[in-house]
Scaffold this motif. Structure first.
Motif, PDB file in Angstrom:
ATOM      1  N   TYR A   1     -29.540  16.663 -40.082  1.00  0.00           N
ATOM      2  CA  TYR A   1     -28.963  17.564 -40.853  1.00  0.00           C
ATOM      3  C   TYR A   1     -29.843  18.439 -41.826  1.00  0.00           C
ATOM      4  N   ALA A   2     -31.241  17.907 -41.893  1.00  0.00           N
ATOM      5  CA  ALA A   2     -32.101  18.825 -42.503  1.00  0.00           C
ATOM      6  C   ALA A   2     -32.422  20.072 -41.471  1.00  0.00           C
ATOM      7  N   ALA A   3     -32.591  20.083 -40.216  1.00  0.00           N
ATOM      8  CA  ALA A   3     -32.717  20.943 -39.135  1.00  0.00           C
ATOM      9  C   ALA A   3     -31.529  21.903 -39.232  1.00  0.00           C
TER      10      ALA A   3
ATOM     11  N   PRO B   1     -32.953  30.882 -40.745  1.00  0.00           N
ATOM     12  CA  PRO B   1     -33.053  30.866 -39.163  1.00  0.00           C
ATOM     13  C   PRO B   1     -34.328  31.359 -38.468  1.00  0.00           C
ATOM     14  N   GLY B   2     -35.016  32.048 -39.242  1.00  0.00           N
ATOM     15  CA  GLY B   2     -36.514  32.379 -38.666  1.00  0.00           C
ATOM     16  C   GLY B   2     -37.358  31.373 -38.574  1.00  0.00           C
ATOM     17  N   CYS B   3     -37.211  30.122 -39.316  1.00  0.00           N
ATOM     18  CA  CYS B   3     -38.171  29.041 -39.226  1.00  0.00           C
ATOM     19  C   CYS B   3     -38.182  28.207 -37.994  1.00  0.00           C
ATOM     20  N   HIS B   4     -37.106  28.193 -37.295  1.00  0.00           N
ATOM     21  CA  HIS B   4     -36.985  27.345 -36.220  1.00  0.00           C
ATOM     22  C   HIS B   4     -37.522  26.083 -36.206  1.00  0.00           C
ATOM     23  N   LEU B   5     -37.157  25.398 -37.280  1.00  0.00           N
ATOM     24  CA  LEU B   5     -37.599  24.069 -37.622  1.00  0.00           C
ATOM     25  C   LEU B   5     -36.757  22.871 -36.625  1.00  0.00           C
ATOM     26  N   GLY B   6     -37.731  22.183 -35.947  1.00  0.00           N
ATOM     27  CA  GLY B   6     -36.773  21.038 -35.015  1.00  0.00           C
ATOM     28  C   GLY B   6     -36.582  19.682 -35.716  1.00  0.00           C
ATOM     29  N   TRP B   7     -35.809  19.103 -35.541  1.00  0.00           N
ATOM     30  CA  TRP B   7     -35.802  17.484 -35.843  1.00  0.00           C
ATOM     31  C   TRP B   7     -36.988  16.797 -35.789  1.00  0.00           C
ATOM     32  N   THR B   8     -37.467  17.115 -34.534  1.00  0.00           N
ATOM     33  CA  THR B   8     -38.544  16.439 -33.819  1.00  0.00           C
ATOM     34  C   THR B   8     -39.987  16.508 -34.832  1.00  0.00           C
ATOM     35  N   THR B   9     -40.134  17.746 -35.263  1.00  0.00           N
ATOM     36  CA  THR B   9     -41.324  17.849 -36.166  1.00  0.00           C
ATOM     37  C   THR B   9     -41.089  16.940 -37.740  1.00  0.00           C
ATOM     38  N   LEU B  10     -39.923  16.900 -38.132  1.00  0.00           N
ATOM     39  CA  LEU B  10     -39.494  15.947 -39.288  1.00  0.00           C
ATOM     40  C   LEU B  10     -39.771  14.575 -38.792  1.00  0.00           C
ATOM     41  N   ALA B  11     -39.403  14.137 -37.840  1.00  0.00           N
ATOM     42  CA  ALA B  11     -39.284  12.863 -37.092  1.00  0.00           C
ATOM     43  C   ALA B  11     -40.916  12.382 -37.183  1.00  0.00           C
TER      44      ALA B  11
ATOM     45  N   GLU C   1     -33.518  17.150 -28.571  1.00  0.00           N
ATOM     46  CA  GLU C   1     -32.158  17.258 -28.270  1.00  0.00           C
ATOM     47  C   GLU C   1     -31.250  17.842 -29.171  1.00  0.00           C
ATOM     48  N   PRO C   2     -30.444  19.038 -28.828  1.00  0.00           N
ATOM     49  CA  PRO C   2     -29.855  19.558 -29.900  1.00  0.00           C
ATOM     50  C   PRO C   2     -28.806  18.868 -30.667  1.00  0.00           C
TER      51      PRO C   2
ATOM     52  N   PRO D   1     -21.565  13.397 -40.891  1.00  0.00           N
ATOM     53  CA  PRO D   1     -21.037  13.949 -39.626  1.00  0.00           C
ATOM     54  C   PRO D   1     -21.955  13.790 -38.478  1.00  0.00           C
ATOM     55  N   LEU D   2     -23.461  13.520 -38.657  1.00  0.00           N
ATOM     56  CA  LEU D   2     -24.165  13.623 -37.404  1.00  0.00           C
ATOM     57  C   LEU D   2     -24.450  12.182 -37.220  1.00  0.00           C
ATOM     58  N   GLN D   3     -23.625  10.781 -38.004  1.00  0.00           N
ATOM     59  CA  GLN D   3     -23.764   9.542 -37.499  1.00  0.00           C
ATOM     60  C   GLN D   3     -23.655   9.276 -36.160  1.00  0.00           C
ATOM     61  N   ASP D   4     -22.546   9.922 -35.485  1.00  0.00           N
ATOM     62  CA  ASP D   4     -22.436   9.587 -33.959  1.00  0.00           C
ATOM     63  C   ASP D   4     -23.780   9.909 -33.351  1.00  0.00           C
ATOM     64  N   TRP D   5     -23.953  11.140 -33.439  1.00  0.00           N
ATOM     65  CA  TRP D   5     -25.025  11.773 -32.639  1.00  0.00           C
ATOM     66  C   TRP D   5     -26.489  10.923 -32.952  1.00  0.00           C
ATOM     67  N   ALA D   6     -26.611  10.354 -34.199  1.00  0.00           N
ATOM     68  CA  ALA D   6     -27.901   9.718 -34.425  1.00  0.00           C
ATOM     69  C   ALA D   6     -27.737   8.436 -33.837  1.00  0.00           C
TER      70      ALA D   6
END
Length: 234
Positions: A59-61, A69-79, A19-20, A35-40
């Motif tokens: 936040y890391a993503a 920007p060329g990395c395209h790291l998704g938060w899902t991978t970190l998770a 999810e974006p 700032p991402l507290q509500d989203w999380a």
């Protein structure tokens, strides 16, 4: 850790980015009211991830998306990595504080070459102790000391300074910026930094596999992370 000579080719496409994450103003990471507290918080129950951990992954993503920007790291991978390594900072009853600190600290076994583990000496600890001390992995992303020394970073550094350090995609930052592997904000950002440097474009199957294999040289590990990360894309 295992080692098979190359990244596993049986995991298919890279996991989706999930999810974006909403756009945020990158000035400084406020660990008390990020700032991402509500989203999380709105997604924590859905994914079974502590909101404080999900906040760190998002936040890391965002930061890596801006600086590399060329990395395209998704938060899902970190998770996915944090799920496998520490159950999102909950291993053996540990909890994440509002400041991001994981307590009690999570530590792996001594990497002394026994029971199938790698043999890795901690040179700094050995020098202090006057005898051989084997490395242990630390924190929710299980960094060994040398890797943290090269890739660790403080997530609450002001963005101008942070972006200068991260955009180069090279190891090592000034010592005052290396952060703490027991802080989930720092650890998530350091893990993302390492993955981007190791894999290049993580939106491709090859780049993603290469990055995860660099994190842990095991085909089984690559498959585990792929399964975990993919479960967060729905």
């Amino acid at each position: 850790m295992g080692c098979s000579g190359g990244p596993d080719r049986g995991v298919g496409a890279a996991p989706g980015a999930g999810e974006p994450v909403p756009a945020i103003q990158l000035v400084a990471a406020d660990r008390q009211a990020a700032p991402l507290q509500d989203w999380a918080q709105r997604r924590a129950s859905k994914y079974g991830i502590p909101a404080r951990a999900l906040q760190a992954y998002g936040y890391a993503a965002v930061v890596l998306g801006k600086t590399q920007p060329g990395c395209h790291l998704g938060w899902t991978t970190l998770a996915g990595i944090a799920r496998v390594e520490s159950d999102h900072g909950r291993h053996r009853g540990a909890k994440i504080g509002v400041d991001g600190q994981v307590k009690p600290p999570i530590r792996g076994v001594a990497l002394d070459g026994t029971n199938g583990n790698a043999r890795i000496i901690d040179p700094d600890a050995s020098a202090r102790a006057g005898h051989t001390v084997y490395a242990t992995a630390a924190g929710p992303f299980q960094f060994i000391p040398d890797t943290w020394k090269r890739w660790g970073v403080r997530a609450d550094t002001d963005y101008k300074t942070l972006s200068s350090a991260l955009s180069k995609a090279k190891p090592a930052v000034p010592q005052e910026l290396t952060g703490n592997p027991d802080n989930i904000d720092d650890a998530a950002l350091a893990a993302g930094r390492y993955l981007c440097a190791s894999g290049g474009d993580l939106s491709t199957a090859r780049g993603w596999r290469k990055a995860i294999f660099a994190y842990n040289h095991s085909d089984t590990y690559v498959r585990q992370i792929h399964t975990a990360a993919t479960s967060y894309t729905a």
